[in-house]
Motif scaffolding. Structure first.
Motif, PDB file in Angstrom:
ATOM      1  N   GLU A   1      -3.413  -3.737  10.627  1.00 59.54           N
ATOM      2  CA  GLU A   1      -4.139  -2.579  10.103  1.00 59.54           C
ATOM      3  C   GLU A   1      -5.525  -2.472  10.747  1.00 59.54           C
ATOM      4  O   GLU A   1      -6.063  -1.389  10.903  1.00 59.54           O
ATOM      5  N   SER A   2      -6.097  -3.614  11.109  1.00 57.27           N
ATOM      6  CA  SER A   2      -7.423  -3.640  11.728  1.00 57.27           C
ATOM      7  C   SER A   2      -7.358  -3.347  13.225  1.00 57.27           C
ATOM      8  O   SER A   2      -8.387  -3.327  13.888  1.00 57.27           O
TER       9      SER A   2
ATOM     10  N   CYS B   1       0.994 -13.879   7.155  1.00 56.88           N
ATOM     11  CA  CYS B   1       1.686 -12.996   6.208  1.00 56.88           C
ATOM     12  C   CYS B   1       0.822 -11.771   5.901  1.00 56.88           C
ATOM     13  O   CYS B   1       0.632 -10.924   6.752  1.00 56.88           O
ATOM     14  N   ASN B   2       0.244 -11.676   4.703  1.00 55.71           N
ATOM     15  CA  ASN B   2      -0.637 -10.554   4.401  1.00 55.71           C
ATOM     16  C   ASN B   2      -1.793 -10.498   5.403  1.00 55.71           C
ATOM     17  O   ASN B   2      -2.252  -9.416   5.781  1.00 55.71           O
ATOM     18  N   GLY B   3      -2.223 -11.663   5.866  1.00 53.44           N
ATOM     19  CA  GLY B   3      -3.286 -11.705   6.871  1.00 53.44           C
ATOM     20  C   GLY B   3      -2.846 -11.058   8.176  1.00 53.44           C
ATOM     21  O   GLY B   3      -3.636 -10.384   8.860  1.00 53.44           O
TER      22      GLY B   3
ATOM     23  N   CYS C   1       0.386  -2.426   2.833  1.00 55.28           N
ATOM     24  CA  CYS C   1      -0.062  -3.823   2.926  1.00 55.28           C
ATOM     25  C   CYS C   1      -1.211  -3.948   3.921  1.00 55.28           C
ATOM     26  O   CYS C   1      -1.076  -3.551   5.072  1.00 55.28           O
ATOM     27  N   GLY C   2      -2.306  -4.496   3.460  1.00 55.12           N
ATOM     28  CA  GLY C   2      -3.429  -4.769   4.360  1.00 55.12           C
ATOM     29  C   GLY C   2      -4.319  -3.571   4.629  1.00 55.12           C
ATOM     30  O   GLY C   2      -5.378  -3.703   5.244  1.00 55.12           O
TER      31      GLY C   2
ATOM     32  N   ARG D   1      -8.569  -4.091   5.223  1.00 57.56           N
ATOM     33  CA  ARG D   1      -9.114  -3.841   6.554  1.00 57.56           C
ATOM     34  C   ARG D   1     -10.530  -3.247   6.468  1.00 57.56           C
ATOM     35  O   ARG D   1     -11.348  -3.426   7.351  1.00 57.56           O
ATOM     36  N   PHE D   2     -10.839  -2.551   5.362  1.00 55.88           N
ATOM     37  CA  PHE D   2     -12.144  -1.910   5.227  1.00 55.88           C
ATOM     38  C   PHE D   2     -13.148  -2.761   4.450  1.00 55.88           C
ATOM     39  O   PHE D   2     -14.249  -2.316   4.161  1.00 55.88           O
TER      40      PHE D   2
END
Lengths: 761, 236
Positions: B101-102, B93-95, B66-67, B71-72
């Motif tokens: 991830e970022s 959520c996904n954000g 997820c994510g 991120r890229f």
């Protein structure tokens, strides 16, 4: 070696595996007659999937014609055509989904469809692709899908196989629907032994568009380009409609896994957004999704409904598996694919939008006026057919049907002799037991796996009587939908059972304050080759058609699912009916939850002693026999009018339909939903047990604050609805008469424990 | 000062392929009084927005993790740079998964402990109000917003969990039941500067009486708008 048209002409005697593909000998002979030669293997593949029961409706067509006439008959009864008025059918049966005018320039399209057999074989993917398929049908009409619902049927909750299929099906519906960003706003979960080995997964989708945005599945305009876009074609789902959906399972169980499609909701989500931008830019003249029967269906249906001819170069179809044979490419039911007809001048713009969404798109052919669908593979013509003969002129069967010999005995075996609870303690125990029974218990173990919030327009969702979504934020215009069916009633009397299903969905929608407009149906039955099943089907269709006419709600589309049986045992006849209603302003919606201490509880409608086929007889005695509750569509109509007008005037604090489990269950649900108790005095003149558990139709309970009492009485009198005040909201117990009192905490514990206990043990 | 206040703050809402709650986030910004600006994942240009929301959904199908792919994306490069300069960023959520991830926020979100997707109305306790997104909430305030996720279990190594706690980086905590097995009932966290907040629950689904379980989520959006329009921020 390629089995081209030329080869077919020179090898007329070649033996072909038509029976393995699900074709009967006389059907195979007919293909010969149509083509004047033996079919090529590709043609045989196309005819076999398109003439399958699932695609051709060959056993049901003669009966379904009753629905086709409905819209016109209803308009005639209204004495006007009423173009542009809310309720007018803009696109009727036969297209991917019907379209109804809901006013203000908005149109709504909705349909329910089955994905039963795939969901038994591979629960997760079967259910997931069921959602995917119905969503593409709605999208194909030019609409943005805005919500889904899923009526489900399973074998007994405690059965081992239910623990295999239920979690998988629920996870599949959630996994796919949640990833598409579509709120799941309702449905049903019903358990009955006849569904063991043949669960039902029906999926409903509703979409919204402006009037001018309606799209149709036809390939008109010679020279126009045929574009296949979306996911690549793979080897999944080959023969899904013919081998899987149109045959009875053997008793030794499922072994047809390769016929189940595998879904990728992300691919579908981007396909939806891509299509909506393509529609907005007005770049297509016709569009069709690839579902059952895949490319065979899309090309023949588009050509048949349009200019009549099309040439397709099969080598151009992007493949996931380069070893696929042309027959397999034509039959594959790989998901997330669409086929569009695009004028040459718009092809570049079309491709640019596909590029924006990273959706692969390829021109695979061209529309012509040859009257033939020709398909080319490796430079040879492998298909050369009149498309109408494949898509629209399949076989039609007048299947013999007969009232089963045991129907009389079944109807004679009523519930009057069953032991009834009598004392307050017995009644109290029965209320608690019913509240926790599998068909009546809290379903949040299932529904909490579905996103009901996404899109931000969900006004009501399960467990409320109907799901409601807002369509226009400025005006509050919205729609309500409910799906219902009591298969036990349909077993006792399919004609009445279908009408009771319709009446319940109609009542549910009206109870929320929405005016019922149109109907979709998913007719789930056993084998049409069984004369008794065919009788059930014929009776149910007749009942539904008559009922729709009486209530003034046309059928705009739906689906028939036959062969729902394992071995000799057919499922309960299950004509699931979905009713769509419109609300000019969804802020007027009436939730089911008891709202305020002191509100009067009013029972609307008449309670008779009607316990045959009831949930009580099922739960307590495992009994099914007798005759279902009386159908009184005039009363349903009056009740609905009163509920809708009352809601519009804001006089109801809550409203809830009474159906399975009767008044007792209705009270339990309203109390638990609102976290408020009730003090109830049962009407005199009826045995308390009957008052509590009878399942008489055309009833609802509403709560009303004191200032609105007079208005409610006036509405009731105007519509001729019987009103009985049975108590008031308050306290932390459900008290019935002087001697029954159950704490809400106990009711909640009983109501909520059942599913988690069964699924997590 | 008056002319500054008359201009409503512009809040970017990113759409990745597979974003689902982007429309809802934009609606929440609008209802809160801001101007939503839709940002496309391939576009590096943030169009001068004053804040950014990374909405819920399944960006790029949540393939890999997820994510992990989002991120890229080009837009994330600009958002990561902006966040470093103080641009308020909210990941829902996904954000939130994308923010982790970022590496704008520590830790990760893993599969719910009960292994089912869960959608329910969830009570949260506000644990930190020194962020761009919670400054109008009260410490200890209890709010009701929907939670809906399949991979919402917050996890980090013990040291990280400890300093999140001691440095006051936990913004929201689940109360009355943890829906997904998050460590320490963590529902949302912040970065050191307080401009970046990630949360698993969905405040954008609790902004209207008609459609949400409450309107408690609206304060998250009015908080950032209020901060953006404060004189100190506008002139900065």
């Amino acid at each position: 070696m390629i089995d081209s048209v030329k080869t077919a002409e020179t090898t007329p005697g070649l033996e072909q595996p038509f029976a393995d593909l699900g074709l009967k000998p006389d059907e195979y002979t007919r293909i010969h007659e149509i083509l004047g030669r033996r079919p090529t293997s590709c043609e045989l593949a196309m005819y076999s999937v398109m003439w399958s029961e699932h695609c051709s409706y060959k056993s049901s067509k003669v009966h379904l014609r009753q629905f086709a006439r409905l819209a016109e008959q209803i308009d005639q009864r209204r004495g006007e055509k009423a173009p542009g008025a809310a309720g007018a059918v803009m696109v009727g049966m036969g297209e991917n989904a019907g379209v109804v005018d809901i006013g203000d320039g908005y149109a709504v399209t909705f349909k329910v469809e089955s994905h039963n057999h795939p969901s038994y074989v591979e629960p997760y993917q079967g259910a997931a692709t069921g959602i995917g398929g119905i969503v593409r049908d709605i999208l194909t009409m030019g609409a943005r899908p805005v919500a889904v619902m899923d009526p489900l049927r399973f074998g007994p909750l405690e059965a081992e196989d239910t623990r295999r299929v239920l979690p998988g099906i629920v996870a599949g519906i959630g996994g796919y629907g949640n990833c598409l960003g579509l709120p799941n706003i309702g449905g049903e979960v019903v358990f009955d032994p006849t569904y063991l080995g043949n669960p039902l997964v029906n999926a409903l989708c509703v979409g919204v568009m402006r009037h001018e945005d309606i799209k149709l599945a036809k390939a008109s305009g010679p020279g126009n380009q045929v574009i296949l876009f979306g996911a690549r074609t793979g080897g999944d789902g080959i023969g899904g409609v013919s081998v899987l959906a149109s045959e009875t399972f053997d008793a030794d169980g499922p072994s047809k896994r390769p016929s189940v499609q595998v879904g990728d909701p992300f691919a579908e989500k981007v396909l939806i957004e891509c299509c909506l931008e393509i529609f907005a830019a007005d770049l297509v003249v016709g569009i069709q999704d690839l579902g059952g029967a895949g490319l065979s269906c899309a090309t023949t249906e588009l050509a048949s409904a349009g200019a009549g001819g099309m040439h397709v170069v099969l080598d151009r179809v992007p493949l996931r598996d380069s070893t696929l044979a042309p027959e397999e490419i034509l039959m594959s039911e790989s998901q997330e694919r669409m086929c569009a007809i695009v004028e040459p001048r718009h092809v570049d713009a079309f491709m640019a939008l596909c590029g924006k969404w990273d959706v692969e798109a390829v021109v695979i052919g061209e529309v012509n006026d040859s009257g033939r669908l020709t398909v080319e593979w490796r430079g040879e013509i492998v298909v050369d057919v009149p498309p109408r003969t494949v898509a629209h002129e399949g076989p039609v069967y007048e299947r013999p049907y007969a009232r089963p010999a045991d129907q009389d005995a079944l109807q004679a075996d009523g519930t009057s002799g069953l032991l009834r609870p009598n004392t307050p303690a017995e009644l109290s125990t029965t209320i608690l037991r019913m509240a926790g029974a599998p068909n009546l218990c809290d379903k949040s173990w299932i529904t909490s796996q579905y996103d009901r919030y996404v899109l931000g327009n969900t006004v009501l969702a399960m467990p409320d009587d109907a799901g409601i979504v807002r369509i226009d934020e400025a005006t509050g215009l919205g729609v309500a939908i409910s799906t219902d069916c009591n298969g036990r009633f349909a077993r006792l009397d399919p004609y009445a059972g279908a009408q009771l299903a319709l009446a319940e969905a109609y009542r549910n929608v009206a109870a929320k304050g929405a005016r019922p407009l149109a109907v979709t149906d998913c007719l789930n039955f056993g084998s049409p080759e069984d004369t008794g099943v065919m009788w059930q089907f014929a009776e149910a269709v007749r009942g539904l058609a008559d009922g729709c006419l009486a209530l003034g709600v046309p059928v705009t589309g739906g689906n028939v699912s036959f062969y729902n049986q394992t071995g000799e045992t057919a499922i309960l006849p299950t004509p699931v009916v979905g009713v769509l209603g419109v609300m000019p302003d969804v802020r007027a919606r009436v939730p089911m939850a008891f709202a305020t201490d002191g509100d009067a509880i009013l029972l609307l409608g008449e309670t008779r002693e009607e316990l045959d086929g009831s949930e009580w007889a099922h739960v307590v005695h495992g009994h099914l026999g007798g005759t279902p509750p009386m159908v009184d569509l005039e009363s349903e109509r009056s009740l609905a009018s009163m509920l809708v007008e009352g809601a519009e005037q804001g006089v109801f604090a809550s409203a809830h339909d009474l159906s399975e489990g009767g008044l007792a269950q209705g009270l339990v649900e309203c109390c638990l939903r609102g976290g408020l108790g009730a003090r109830v005095e049962l009407p005199s003149g009826l045995e308390p047990f009957v008052a509590l558990f009878s399942e008489s139709a055309a009833r609802a309970i509403v709560t009303v604050a004191a200032p609105h009492r007079y208005a409610v009485e006036a509405f009731a009198e105007m519509h001729g609805v019987t009103v009985t005040e049975i108590g008031y909201v308050g306290g932390s117990t459900l008290r019935i008469n002087a001697d029954i009192e159950i704490p809400l905490a106990d009711l909640r514990a009983a109501h909520t424990a059942t599913l988690p206990a069964a699924m997590e043990s | 000062m008056h002319s500054s206040a008359a201009r409503s703050a512009r809040v970017g809402v990113v759409t990745f392929p597979g974003s689902l709650d982007d429309g809802d986030a934009a609606r929440a910004v609008r209802i809160a009084g801001g101007e939503p600006v839709r940002l496309w994942h391939r576009d590096k240009d943030l169009h001068g927005v004053d804040a950014v929301v990374l909405p819920g959904g399944f960006s790029y199908g949540d393939y890999l993790r997820c994510g992990a792919i989002a991120r890229f994306s080009p837009v994330m490069g600009s958002i990561i740079a902006g966040a470093g300069r103080g641009l308020p960023v909210l990941g829902i959520c996904n954000g939130f998964q994308v923010l982790c991830e970022s590496h704008l926020l520590p830790g990760a979100l893993i599969r719910n402990d009960h292994r089912h997707f869960v959608c329910r109305d969830q009570w949260l306790r506000v644990e930190n109000v020194d962020t761009s997104w919670t400054q109008d909430l009260r410490m200890g305030q209890e709010i009701l917003v929907p939670v809906k996720n399949g991979e919402g279990g917050y996890i980090a190594d013990p040291e990280t969990l400890e300093w999140l706690e001691t440095l006051g980086r936990i913004v929201f905590r689940y109360i009355n039941g943890n829906p997904n097995g998050s460590r320490d009932d963590i529902a949302g966290i912040r970065n050191e500067a307080g401009n970046v907040v990630g949360m698993m629950p969905h405040p954008e689904h609790a902004v209207e009486e008609l459609t949400g379980p409450s309107v408690d989520g609206l304060v998250v959006f009015t908080s950032v708008l209020g901060g953006l329009l404060a004189p100190s921020m506008v002139t900065a």
